[in-house]
Structure formats: structure tokens, C-alpha cells
Design a protein around this motif. Structure first.
Motif, PDB file in Angstrom:
ATOM      1  N   VAL A   1       0.866  -1.178   0.000  1.00 21.66           N
ATOM      2  CA  VAL A   1       0.000   0.000   0.000  1.00 21.66           C
ATOM      3  C   VAL A   1       0.901   1.226   0.000  1.00 21.66           C
ATOM      4  CG1 VAL A   1      -1.753   1.307   1.277  1.00 21.66           C
ATOM      5  CG2 VAL A   1      -1.805  -1.204   1.302  1.00 21.66           C
ATOM      6  N   VAL A   2       0.619   2.135  -0.896  1.00 19.25           N
ATOM      7  CA  VAL A   2       1.383   3.381  -0.950  1.00 19.25           C
ATOM      8  C   VAL A   2       0.412   4.543  -0.788  1.00 19.25           C
ATOM      9  CG1 VAL A   2       1.293   3.566  -3.485  1.00 19.25           C
ATOM     10  CG2 VAL A   2       3.158   4.658  -2.222  1.00 19.25           C
ATOM     11  N   ILE A   3       0.845   5.554  -0.059  1.00 13.88           N
ATOM     12  CA  ILE A   3       0.025   6.744   0.127  1.00 13.88           C
ATOM     13  C   ILE A   3       0.792   7.919  -0.462  1.00 13.88           C
ATOM     14  CG2 ILE A   3      -1.148   8.244   1.797  1.00 13.88           C
ATOM     15  CD1 ILE A   3      -1.094   5.767   3.723  1.00 13.88           C
ATOM     16  N   ARG A   4       0.132   8.634  -1.364  1.00 18.43           N
ATOM     17  CA  ARG A   4       0.749   9.796  -2.024  1.00 18.43           C
ATOM     18  C   ARG A   4      -0.077  11.038  -1.737  1.00 18.43           C
ATOM     19  NH1 ARG A   4       4.374   7.541  -5.607  1.00 18.43           N
ATOM     20  NH2 ARG A   4       3.831   5.496  -6.406  1.00 18.43           N
ATOM     21  N   ASP A   5       0.618  12.167  -1.597  1.00 19.93           N
ATOM     22  CA  ASP A   5      -0.113  13.421  -1.443  1.00 19.93           C
ATOM     23  C   ASP A   5      -0.534  13.915  -2.823  1.00 19.93           C
ATOM     24  OD1 ASP A   5       2.113  14.691  -2.612  1.00 19.93           O
ATOM     25  OD2 ASP A   5       2.786  15.602  -0.737  1.00 19.93           O
ATOM     26  N   ARG A   6      -1.152  15.073  -2.869  1.00 14.99           N
ATOM     27  CA  ARG A   6      -1.683  15.585  -4.151  1.00 14.99           C
ATOM     28  C   ARG A   6      -0.600  15.883  -5.174  1.00 14.99           C
ATOM     29  NH1 ARG A   6      -7.262  18.111  -3.174  1.00 14.99           N
ATOM     30  NH2 ARG A   6      -7.680  17.408  -1.054  1.00 14.99           N
ATOM     31  N   THR A   7       0.637  16.047  -4.727  1.00 14.99           N
ATOM     32  CA  THR A   7       1.733  16.312  -5.659  1.00 14.99           C
ATOM     33  C   THR A   7       2.369  15.032  -6.180  1.00 14.99           C
ATOM     34  OG1 THR A   7       3.464  16.397  -3.957  1.00 14.99           O
ATOM     35  CG2 THR A   7       2.264  18.459  -4.422  1.00 14.99           C
ATOM     36  N   GLY A   8       1.967  13.880  -5.621  1.00 18.87           N
ATOM     37  CA  GLY A   8       2.538  12.602  -6.027  1.00 18.87           C
ATOM     38  C   GLY A   8       3.662  12.124  -5.119  1.00 18.87           C
ATOM     39  N   ARG A   9       4.037  12.935  -4.139  1.00 15.64           N
ATOM     40  CA  ARG A   9       5.093  12.560  -3.199  1.00 15.64           C
ATOM     41  C   ARG A   9       4.593  11.439  -2.294  1.00 15.64           C
ATOM     42  NH1 ARG A   9       6.502  14.192   1.950  1.00 15.64           N
ATOM     43  NH2 ARG A   9       4.727  15.611   1.983  1.00 15.64           N
ATOM     44  N   VAL A  10       5.434  10.440  -2.055  1.00 14.78           N
ATOM     45  CA  VAL A  10       5.074   9.310  -1.197  1.00 14.78           C
ATOM     46  C   VAL A  10       5.109   9.765   0.256  1.00 14.78           C
ATOM     47  CG1 VAL A  10       5.734   6.989  -0.432  1.00 14.78           C
ATOM     48  CG2 VAL A  10       5.970   7.619  -2.836  1.00 14.78           C
ATOM     49  N   THR A  11       3.971   9.643   0.938  1.00 15.60           N
ATOM     50  CA  THR A  11       3.898   9.999   2.362  1.00 15.60           C
ATOM     51  C   THR A  11       3.758   8.768   3.254  1.00 15.60           C
ATOM     52  OG1 THR A  11       1.506  10.329   2.246  1.00 15.60           O
ATOM     53  CG2 THR A  11       2.899  12.266   1.868  1.00 15.60           C
ATOM     54  N   GLY A  12       3.299   7.652   2.685  1.00 16.19           N
ATOM     55  CA  GLY A  12       3.152   6.420   3.446  1.00 16.19           C
ATOM     56  C   GLY A  12       3.655   5.225   2.664  1.00 16.19           C
ATOM     57  N   TRP A  13       4.503   4.424   3.263  1.00 16.40           N
ATOM     58  CA  TRP A  13       5.059   3.208   2.668  1.00 16.40           C
ATOM     59  C   TRP A  13       4.639   2.062   3.580  1.00 16.40           C
ATOM     60  CZ3 TRP A  13       8.446   2.804  -1.610  1.00 16.40           C
ATOM     61  CH2 TRP A  13       9.048   1.563  -1.794  1.00 16.40           C
ATOM     62  N   ILE A  14       3.631   1.305   3.171  1.00 16.85           N
ATOM     63  CA  ILE A  14       3.035   0.278   4.026  1.00 16.85           C
ATOM     64  C   ILE A  14       3.300  -1.098   3.413  1.00 16.85           C
ATOM     65  CG2 ILE A  14       0.954  -0.448   5.240  1.00 16.85           C
ATOM     66  CD1 ILE A  14       1.865   2.586   5.663  1.00 16.85           C
ATOM     67  N   GLU A  15       4.099  -1.884   4.117  1.00 19.60           N
ATOM     68  CA  GLU A  15       4.469  -3.224   3.655  1.00 19.60           C
ATOM     69  C   GLU A  15       3.600  -4.280   4.328  1.00 19.60           C
ATOM     70  OE1 GLU A  15       6.514  -4.113   1.367  1.00 19.60           O
ATOM     71  OE2 GLU A  15       8.011  -2.545   1.124  1.00 19.60           O
ATOM     72  N   VAL A  16       3.560  -5.468   3.741  1.00 21.43           N
ATOM     73  CA  VAL A  16       2.813  -6.600   4.285  1.00 21.43           C
ATOM     74  C   VAL A  16       3.735  -7.812   4.294  1.00 21.43           C
ATOM     75  CG1 VAL A  16       0.886  -8.182   3.837  1.00 21.43           C
ATOM     76  CG2 VAL A  16       0.563  -5.725   3.578  1.00 21.43           C
ATOM     77  N   GLY A  17       3.602  -8.623   5.328  1.00 21.91           N
ATOM     78  CA  GLY A  17       4.368  -9.872   5.399  1.00 21.91           C
ATOM     79  C   GLY A  17       5.700  -9.683   6.083  1.00 21.91           C
ATOM     80  N   ALA A  18       6.767 -10.002   5.364  1.00 24.90           N
ATOM     81  CA  ALA A  18       8.127  -9.906   5.900  1.00 24.90           C
ATOM     82  C   ALA A  18       9.051  -9.374   4.805  1.00 24.90           C
ATOM     83  CB  ALA A  18       8.597 -11.263   6.396  1.00 24.90           C
ATOM     84  N   PRO A  19       8.936  -8.084   4.468  1.00 27.62           N
ATOM     85  CA  PRO A  19       9.774  -7.522   3.403  1.00 27.62           C
ATOM     86  C   PRO A  19      11.246  -7.513   3.816  1.00 27.62           C
ATOM     87  CG  PRO A  19       8.677  -5.770   4.588  1.00 27.62           C
ATOM     88  CD  PRO A  19       8.119  -7.061   5.102  1.00 27.62           C
ATOM     89  N   ASP A  20      12.133  -7.492   2.827  1.00 25.88           N
ATOM     90  CA  ASP A  20      13.544  -7.483   3.189  1.00 25.88           C
ATOM     91  C   ASP A  20      13.973  -6.095   3.683  1.00 25.88           C
ATOM     92  OD1 ASP A  20      14.287  -5.889   0.938  1.00 25.88           O
ATOM     93  OD2 ASP A  20      14.570  -7.661  -0.296  1.00 25.88           O
ATOM     94  N   ALA A  21      15.113  -6.059   4.347  1.00 29.01           N
ATOM     95  CA  ALA A  21      15.608  -4.829   4.963  1.00 29.01           C
ATOM     96  C   ALA A  21      15.840  -3.726   3.938  1.00 29.01           C
ATOM     97  CB  ALA A  21      16.893  -5.119   5.737  1.00 29.01           C
ATOM     98  N   ASP A  22      16.281  -4.079   2.733  1.00 32.30           N
ATOM     99  CA  ASP A  22      16.522  -3.066   1.697  1.00 32.30           C
ATOM    100  C   ASP A  22      15.241  -2.325   1.326  1.00 32.30           C
ATOM    101  OD1 ASP A  22      19.211  -3.681   1.627  1.00 32.30           O
ATOM    102  OD2 ASP A  22      19.023  -5.039  -0.097  1.00 32.30           O
ATOM    103  N   ARG A  23      14.124  -3.041   1.233  1.00 33.56           N
ATOM    104  CA  ARG A  23      12.833  -2.387   0.929  1.00 33.56           C
ATOM    105  C   ARG A  23      12.435  -1.433   2.048  1.00 33.56           C
ATOM    106  NH1 ARG A  23       9.268  -4.505  -3.055  1.00 33.56           N
ATOM    107  NH2 ARG A  23       7.499  -3.760  -1.842  1.00 33.56           N
ATOM    108  N   LEU A  24      12.616  -1.864   3.288  1.00 34.65           N
ATOM    109  CA  LEU A  24      12.278  -1.000   4.416  1.00 34.65           C
ATOM    110  C   LEU A  24      13.186   0.228   4.459  1.00 34.65           C
ATOM    111  CD1 LEU A  24      11.618  -3.607   7.233  1.00 34.65           C
ATOM    112  CD2 LEU A  24       9.952  -2.342   5.870  1.00 34.65           C
ATOM    113  N   HIS A  25      14.452   0.030   4.191  1.00 33.66           N
ATOM    114  CA  HIS A  25      15.417   1.131   4.154  1.00 33.66           C
ATOM    115  C   HIS A  25      14.987   2.164   3.103  1.00 33.66           C
ATOM    116  CE1 HIS A  25      19.355   3.045   4.536  1.00 33.66           C
ATOM    117  NE2 HIS A  25      19.387   3.080   3.215  1.00 33.66           N
ATOM    118  N   ARG A  26      14.673   1.672   1.915  1.00 30.91           N
ATOM    119  CA  ARG A  26      14.238   2.553   0.819  1.00 30.91           C
ATOM    120  C   ARG A  26      12.929   3.262   1.169  1.00 30.91           C
ATOM    121  NH1 ARG A  26      11.092   1.747  -4.000  1.00 30.91           N
ATOM    122  NH2 ARG A  26      11.699   3.294  -5.542  1.00 30.91           N
TER     123      ARG A  26
END
Length: 179
Positions: free
Chosen positions: A69-94
């Protein structure tokens, strides 16, 4: 949408008293052939529990560069990065570098998921939380899944009440800090 994906619809309502969010829901969720019912249901719950204007599903397990799930503001900037399960550390870092808020929702044993990230480099890990549910909750709820679903999600005092196609169940929402 991934080839071979099955579309599931969810209509109903969200009442998150803890955050003051009240919404009518009409969701179309593409379920990738390799995605389990449990993973898809946690994606839907994560969407509800993190709902904000601009929230949208990615392509699920087939999305390489985006969270569930990704949340973007009206300009398209990512404001929320919501992962599910057990993502790897690189994804969380990014995700933590891109978004103001990063969270993970899991249907797995939270201790085992947290162990995957121990000693790994994750940007501002102290701002990230892993959320889990009571054992058996997701398994019970997936038994009521259909292609066309009606659901009511209510949250009060970190307790989630779910009505899915006439079946009801509840769970605590447990927060586990990464750092």
C-alpha cells in the motif's frame, strides 16, 4: 495488474475511532496467482488501518518497486510506505527514506519477522513499527473470503473488529518497534 490475477471486491465501511477516520469503502484488489488469501486479507486490513487520502494498492506481491500500500499526497510525493508480510531490509530502508511514515503488517510470528531485520541497515528504523494480530485471527477471517465481499472494519483502543460477509471476529493490533 499481473497476468492471471483474480479481482476481489470489498465494499463496506471503516470506522477507526482511534484516528478519527470514518469512510465508505469500495476496493478492487488484484490477487496475484502466488498470493495467499492471508496475505491479501492483511493487505486489505493494512489499507484500512493506514487509510488516508491518496492511499492505493500496488500490484501486491508482484510489485518490485512499491510497497503493498502506498500513500501519495496531491503532488505525487510518497507519504506512506506500508508493507505486508516480511519484506527485506533493503525495501524497508528505501521506504523509510522516501516516506514520512513506514509500517509493516504481518500475519506471521512477529518475533521471527523482527529477527530477519536484526543487525540490518534500515534508515530510521526507530520510526518504523511492525503490526501483528492475535494468533488465528487471519486464518479465521480468510475462511469468510469470497470474490465479492462486504466488510466492516472498526477500530477502537487498538482493538480491531471485522465483519466479513456476515462472519465476525476481533483481534488486538499489536505494535512491535523495529529498534
Amino acid at each position: 495488474m499481473a497476468a492471471g490475477a483474480v479481482i476481489h471486491t470489498f465494499t463496506g465501511s471503516l470506522a477507526d475511532v482511534d484516528r478519527g477516520v470514518y469512510e465508505e469503502l469500495s476496493l478492487r484488489v488484484a490477487r496475484h496467482p502466488s498470493e495467499t488469501d492471508s496475505y491479501m486479507l492483511v493487505r486489505v486490513l493494512a489499507f484500512c488501518l493506514e487509510w488516508d487520502e491518496g492511499a492505493q494498492f500496488s500490484e501486491g506481491v508482484s510489485a518490485v518497486d512499491e510497497p503493498a500500500v502506498v500513500i501519495r499526497d496531491r503532488t505525487g510525493r510518497v507519504t506512506g510506505w506500508i508493507e505486508v508480510g516480511a519484506p527485506d531490509a533493503d525495501r524497508l530502508h528505501r521506504g523509510s527514506k522516501l516516506a514520512e511514515r513506514t509500517a509493516i503488517y504481518t500475519h506471521r510470528d512477529p518475533a521471527k519477522v523482527l529477527a530477519l531485520w536484526a543487525g540490518k541497515r534500515i534508515h530510521e528504523a526507530e520510526r518504523i513499527s511492525l503490526f501483528s494480530f492475535d494468533p488465528g485471527f487471519i486464518d479465521d477471517a480468510t475462511g469468510a473470503l469470497e470474490r465479492r465481499n462486504t466488510l466492516t472494519v472498526s477500530v477502537t483502543e487498538q482493538q480491531l473488529y471485522l465483519e466479513l460477509n456476515g462472519s465476525t471476529c476481533s483481534t488486538g493490533i499489536h505494535e512491535h518497534p523495529l529498534a
